[in-house]
Enzyme design. Structure first.
Site, PDB file in Angstrom:
ATOM      1  N   HIS A 164       0.832  -1.203  -0.007  1.00  0.00           N
ATOM      2  CA  HIS A 164       0.167  -0.064   0.061  1.00  0.00           C
ATOM      3  C   HIS A 164       0.889   1.263  -0.022  1.00  0.00           C
ATOM      4  CE1 HIS A 164      -3.221  -2.714   0.725  1.00  0.00           C
ATOM      5  NE2 HIS A 164      -2.673  -3.084   1.870  1.00  0.00           N
TER       6      HIS A 164
ATOM      7  N   ARG B  35      -0.713  -4.656  -6.416  1.00  0.00           N
ATOM      8  CA  ARG B  35      -0.734  -5.992  -6.312  1.00  0.00           C
ATOM      9  C   ARG B  35       0.655  -6.632  -6.873  1.00  0.00           C
ATOM     10  NH1 ARG B  35      -5.858  -4.516  -7.488  1.00  0.00           N
ATOM     11  NH2 ARG B  35      -7.451  -5.605  -5.912  1.00  0.00           N
TER      12      ARG B  35
END
Length: 394
Positions: free
Chosen positions: A89, A275
């Site tokens: 993140h 991802r």
């Protein structure tokens, strides 16, 4: 004020068909039930008794209570039956810049290739509620990883070469973080598939006692995501098996993937995900590498502090959230001082909670939460059960 909260489980494919239903004491639906969100995030806000979203309630009924119009955190119950994607993140600055960039480009916020769906960071922690909770968290010490990779034999020599991190211009070894960043870039580049397949095949036959659990996990990951480069990325990561009540904290940039189990998860109010494998979804390799913190180290296990029978889980330097945990019993009720808006849930038993200032009551059972406005000052809980409270950080 107290505002009861409910929400429907999200049916992500990796979700368990049984864990949330068992927690809530009801029959399974037959569908995957992955997460229940207790918060006001517009992606899936909780609902108050009159049918309004929590966000609508905060902007009207909570006026004058000290509650913010938007919560700084998002509380979830998470139930994984199969591995989530490897992900990281962004920091707050990265999120603001990335969100502005994609907004300026006119990319719809629900587009599959969209990375930044809001402008917030997403540090997070998760506490195991099931007997064990399995996760990958952070990049393992490089020398240990090299030893694991070497145990796979000749097929893993290209991976071992990248982990050695030779600088082509100087002939010198690069730092461990640079070597790991470069290795991940190579694995996700699309040019390494032949080597990925060979490494996974070697791992299927390997028998290294020291790394038996890691190799078992790689075999499992390849069963779920055959040929996915993330299976080899997972070889670089710390395998963590939490016992009930233990936690990990994942700050910005740290690779992680939850594998199996039931947990209470708390994060900054964001849905920004970069991802890095184990997914059919869009992977923006360049952006992932930009936000990635490739520093190797031990698993980011988070130890709580304890005062008056209440555990407090808090990520270092995080002002968005902290998670409180209290075990309440018939002979050990709890009164918990609150510093700001709180959301309370239980993961076992049944509790009666009372806002100390207003005297308002609510009954908590698994599947039902309650928002407590700041003017209550503290919350009293009686009965028997495991109480979790999301609160602002310090």
């Amino acid at each position: 004020m107290l505002a009861p909260l409910v929400n429907e489980p999200r049916d992500y494919a990796w979700g368990s068909t049984t864990l949330i239903a068992e927690l809530e004491g009801r029959a399974p639906t037959g569908r995957p039930e992955a997460e229940v969100w207790y918060g006001d995030h517009p992606g899936d806000p909780a609902v108050v008794p009159d049918g309004r979203s929590l966000g609508e309630w905060l902007s009207s009924d909570a006026a004058g209570t000290g509650a913010p119009q938007r919560l700084p955190y998002l509380l979830k119950v998470l139930a994984a039956a199969s591995p989530l994607s490897i992900q990281a993140h962004p920091s707050k600055r990265q999120a603001e810049q990335g969100f502005a960039r994609e907004e300026d480009a006119g990319l719809p916020r629900d587009a599959a290739e969209r990375t930044y769906r809001d402008d917030n960071h997403k540090p997070e922690l998760i506490v195991a509620v099931s007997d064990t909770f399995t996760a990958l968290a952070g990049l393992r010490d490089l020398e240990t990883t090299k030893r694991l990779v070497a145990s796979l034999g000749p097929a893993a020599e290209p991976l071992l070469g990248h982990l050695s991190g030779m600088d082509a211009s100087t002939g010198l070894s690069t730092s461990a973080p640079d070597a790991l960043r470069g290795t991940i870039a190579w694995l996700l580049s699309g040019t390494a598939q032949h080597d990925v397949d060979a490494i996974v095949a070697a791992a299927a036959d390997a028998d290294a006692t020291e790394f038996r659990a890691e190799l078992d996990l790689v075999r499992h990951l390849n069963d779920v995501y055959p040929g996915d480069p993330g299976v080899v990325v997972a070889l670089l990561m710390n395998l963590v098996v939490l016992q009930r009540g233990e936690a990990v904290f994942v700050p910005a940039g740290v690779l992680h993937a939850y594998v199996a189990g039931l947990g209470v998860e708390l994060m900054a109010a964001s849905d920004n995900v970069l991802r890095g494998g184990l997914t059919p979804k869009h992977i923006d390799v360049a952006e992932l590498l930009d936000v990635l913190d490739p520093t190797p180290g031990p698993p980011p296990v988070l130890r709580p502090t304890e005062a008056g029978g209440v555990e407090r889980f808090a990520g270092p330097g995080i002002s968005d959230f902290a998670l409180l945990h209290a075990r309440v019993s018939a002979d050990a009720s709890a009164e918990i001082a609150l510093d700001g808006v709180a959301i309370a849930i239980v993961t076992s038993g049944q509790l009666e909670v009372v806002g100390v200032s207003s005297g308002e009551h609510a009954t908590l059972i698994p599947g039902v939460g309650v928002l407590v406005t700041p003017d209550e000052g503290s919350l009293r809980a009686t009965g028997e059960g495991d109480l979790f409270l999301a609160v602002p950080g310090r």
